[in-house]
Write an enzyme that holds these catalytic residues in place. Sequence first.
Site, PDB file in Angstrom:
ATOM      1  N   ASP A   1       0.859  -1.189   0.000  1.00 41.21           N
ATOM      2  CA  ASP A   1       0.000   0.000   0.000  1.00 41.21           C
ATOM      3  C   ASP A   1       0.894   1.237   0.000  1.00 41.21           C
ATOM      4  O   ASP A   1       1.168   1.833   1.032  1.00 41.21           O
ATOM      5  CB  ASP A   1      -0.917  -0.020   1.228  1.00 41.21           C
ATOM      6  CG  ASP A   1      -1.952   1.096   1.204  1.00 41.21           C
ATOM      7  OD1 ASP A   1      -2.034   1.808   0.189  1.00 41.21           O
ATOM      8  OD2 ASP A   1      -2.671   1.255   2.212  1.00 41.21           O
TER       9      ASP A   1
ATOM     10  N   ASN B   1       7.118   4.602   5.373  1.00 42.14           N
ATOM     11  CA  ASN B   1       8.417   4.306   4.770  1.00 42.14           C
ATOM     12  C   ASN B   1       8.765   5.411   3.775  1.00 42.14           C
ATOM     13  O   ASN B   1       7.985   5.708   2.875  1.00 42.14           O
ATOM     14  CB  ASN B   1       8.308   2.938   4.083  1.00 42.14           C
ATOM     15  CG  ASN B   1       9.607   2.429   3.520  1.00 42.14           C
ATOM     16  OD1 ASN B   1      10.238   3.092   2.708  1.00 42.14           O
ATOM     17  ND2 ASN B   1       9.987   1.219   3.900  1.00 42.14           N
TER      18      ASN B   1
ATOM     19  N   SER C   1      16.355  -0.213  -1.553  1.00 44.72           N
ATOM     20  CA  SER C   1      15.698  -0.688  -2.774  1.00 44.72           C
ATOM     21  C   SER C   1      16.729  -0.776  -3.890  1.00 44.72           C
ATOM     22  O   SER C   1      17.518   0.150  -4.085  1.00 44.72           O
ATOM     23  CB  SER C   1      14.582   0.268  -3.190  1.00 44.72           C
ATOM     24  OG  SER C   1      14.140  -0.048  -4.500  1.00 44.72           O
TER      25      SER C   1
ATOM     26  N   ASN D   1      10.363  -7.442  -8.557  1.00 42.76           N
ATOM     27  CA  ASN D   1       9.789  -6.139  -8.872  1.00 42.76           C
ATOM     28  C   ASN D   1      10.885  -5.138  -9.201  1.00 42.76           C
ATOM     29  O   ASN D   1      11.986  -5.199  -8.660  1.00 42.76           O
ATOM     30  CB  ASN D   1       8.907  -5.642  -7.716  1.00 42.76           C
ATOM     31  CG  ASN D   1       9.665  -4.760  -6.744  1.00 42.76           C
ATOM     32  OD1 ASN D   1       9.863  -3.568  -6.974  1.00 42.76           O
ATOM     33  ND2 ASN D   1      10.113  -5.363  -5.640  1.00 42.76           N
ATOM     34  N   ARG D   2      10.552  -4.240 -10.099  1.00 42.52           N
ATOM     35  CA  ARG D   2      11.407  -3.081 -10.365  1.00 42.52           C
ATOM     36  C   ARG D   2      10.503  -1.841 -10.435  1.00 42.52           C
ATOM     37  O   ARG D   2      10.563  -1.033 -11.356  1.00 42.52           O
ATOM     38  CB  ARG D   2      12.219  -3.271 -11.653  1.00 42.52           C
ATOM     39  CG  ARG D   2      11.438  -3.669 -12.899  1.00 42.52           C
ATOM     40  CD  ARG D   2      12.332  -3.572 -14.145  1.00 42.52           C
ATOM     41  NE  ARG D   2      11.643  -3.955 -15.359  1.00 42.52           N
ATOM     42  CZ  ARG D   2      11.657  -5.171 -15.913  1.00 42.52           C
ATOM     43  NH1 ARG D   2      12.338  -6.153 -15.325  1.00 42.52           N
ATOM     44  NH2 ARG D   2      11.003  -5.411 -17.042  1.00 42.52           N
TER      45      ARG D   2
ATOM     46  N   SER E   1       5.254 -10.557   0.088  1.00 39.01           N
ATOM     47  CA  SER E   1       5.093 -11.615  -0.920  1.00 39.01           C
ATOM     48  C   SER E   1       4.298 -12.800  -0.373  1.00 39.01           C
ATOM     49  O   SER E   1       3.482 -13.396  -1.087  1.00 39.01           O
ATOM     50  CB  SER E   1       6.457 -12.092  -1.421  1.00 39.01           C
ATOM     51  OG  SER E   1       7.164 -11.028  -2.006  1.00 39.01           O
TER      52      SER E   1
ATOM     53  N   ASN F   1      15.960  -0.659  -6.968  1.00 36.45           N
ATOM     54  CA  ASN F   1      15.300  -0.156  -8.173  1.00 36.45           C
ATOM     55  C   ASN F   1      15.383   1.354  -8.360  1.00 36.45           C
ATOM     56  O   ASN F   1      14.769   1.898  -9.272  1.00 36.45           O
ATOM     57  CB  ASN F   1      13.833  -0.599  -8.168  1.00 36.45           C
ATOM     58  CG  ASN F   1      13.707  -2.107  -8.117  1.00 36.45           C
ATOM     59  OD1 ASN F   1      14.396  -2.815  -8.848  1.00 36.45           O
ATOM     60  ND2 ASN F   1      12.866  -2.611  -7.234  1.00 36.45           N
TER      61      ASN F   1
ATOM     62  N   THR G   1      15.155  -7.899   5.851  1.00 35.65           N
ATOM     63  CA  THR G   1      15.820  -7.089   4.838  1.00 35.65           C
ATOM     64  C   THR G   1      14.838  -6.757   3.714  1.00 35.65           C
ATOM     65  O   THR G   1      13.718  -7.267   3.670  1.00 35.65           O
ATOM     66  CB  THR G   1      16.998  -7.857   4.188  1.00 35.65           C
ATOM     67  OG1 THR G   1      16.476  -8.959   3.421  1.00 35.65           O
ATOM     68  CG2 THR G   1      17.988  -8.366   5.200  1.00 35.65           C
ATOM     69  N   ASN G   2      15.376  -5.962   2.769  1.00 36.72           N
ATOM     70  CA  ASN G   2      14.684  -5.655   1.522  1.00 36.72           C
ATOM     71  C   ASN G   2      14.858  -6.824   0.535  1.00 36.72           C
ATOM     72  O   ASN G   2      15.303  -7.902   0.914  1.00 36.72           O
ATOM     73  CB  ASN G   2      15.246  -4.346   0.949  1.00 36.72           C
ATOM     74  CG  ASN G   2      14.209  -3.537   0.198  1.00 36.72           C
ATOM     75  OD1 ASN G   2      13.426  -4.068  -0.572  1.00 36.72           O
ATOM     76  ND2 ASN G   2      14.217  -2.228   0.410  1.00 36.72           N
TER      77      ASN G   2
END
Length: 347
Positions: free
Chosen positions: A65, A142, A178, A111-112, A322, A180, A248-249
């Site tokens: 979200d 975040n 991230s 994901n990117r 996920s 990305n 972690t990410n």
Amino acid sequence: MLYPLIRKFFFSLDAETAHGIGMKGIDLMNAAGLACAVAKPVAACPVEVMGLKFPNPVGLAAGLDKNGDHIDGLAKLGFGFIEIGTITPRPQDGNPKPRLFRIPEAQGIINRMGFNNAGVDKLLENVRAAEFPKKGGILGINIGKNATTPIEKAADDYLICLDKVYNDASYVTVNISSPNTKNLRELQKDEALDDLLAQLKAKQLQLAEQYGKYVPMALKIAPDLDDEQITAIADALRRHRFDAVIATNTTLSREGVEGMPNATETGGLSGKPVFEKSTAVQKKLSIALAGELPIIGVGGIMGGEDAAEKIRAGASLVQFYSGFIYRGPDLVSEVAETLAHVMRKSV
């Protein structure tokens, strides 16, 4: 529950389209008073972390979200806390589509997205309209940097976001991990990290005085770190008196998904394939921190035992994203029940 059937429909669609439909579905069920009907009762397991009292240690990770559009519907599913974002000072489209890919054979997602979001001001509108925070629900926000902001000016974006969200957040997460956003992970290194954390801590203390309340800050780190980097990050977190770390990410590694459809797509890999890597980093981080600040364990939680392993590896709270896509709302109650049992045994 019917989620396996619903998932079959969702997985027949493009991943990002399915995400949008799923979120709208949660909103509709909430508006109709049916959200609780699709979620199993969640075990009470109160914990206090970062000075905040959580009804249970099971959180929704950032990314599901991004703009805080669905806070109240998600809250009805039993999460002990919800983290929204990543948000940036200015709205941005993120990377071109397609940018979200499932790897069902491994229960993974790549994901990117690239911090696609409507900007911090829109997020705050949504937060202030939501009932969950008004009723004392724990809401993390975040924060990140815009893609067009040069990396040497990244601190400016984080400071703008921190300043704006401070009074509306239960805690703030600083996302420097991230894969990305170009060069973002450079902020995890040495002087860049030291400088960023120093500026954020100074701003946090200034805002605490301004608003008469202390809002804790967490740092979200990558799983793609060596032992020396983990130790350096732990030292920096202690030095600048950060309140928590999220480990972690997503990972750039493709271990566990080699040769599978979509595995060669660019982006961060999450879900079951990242579990071992993220938990190993978390364990090393826990040793390096020696209990001086709490860890929120995230990465590859697909069931209650996965979450228990995060707790045994030193986490005080857990999050997933996920796993929610693959397992649905049942995962919330399963993890909460398992952790309630684990934590009772450890008392």
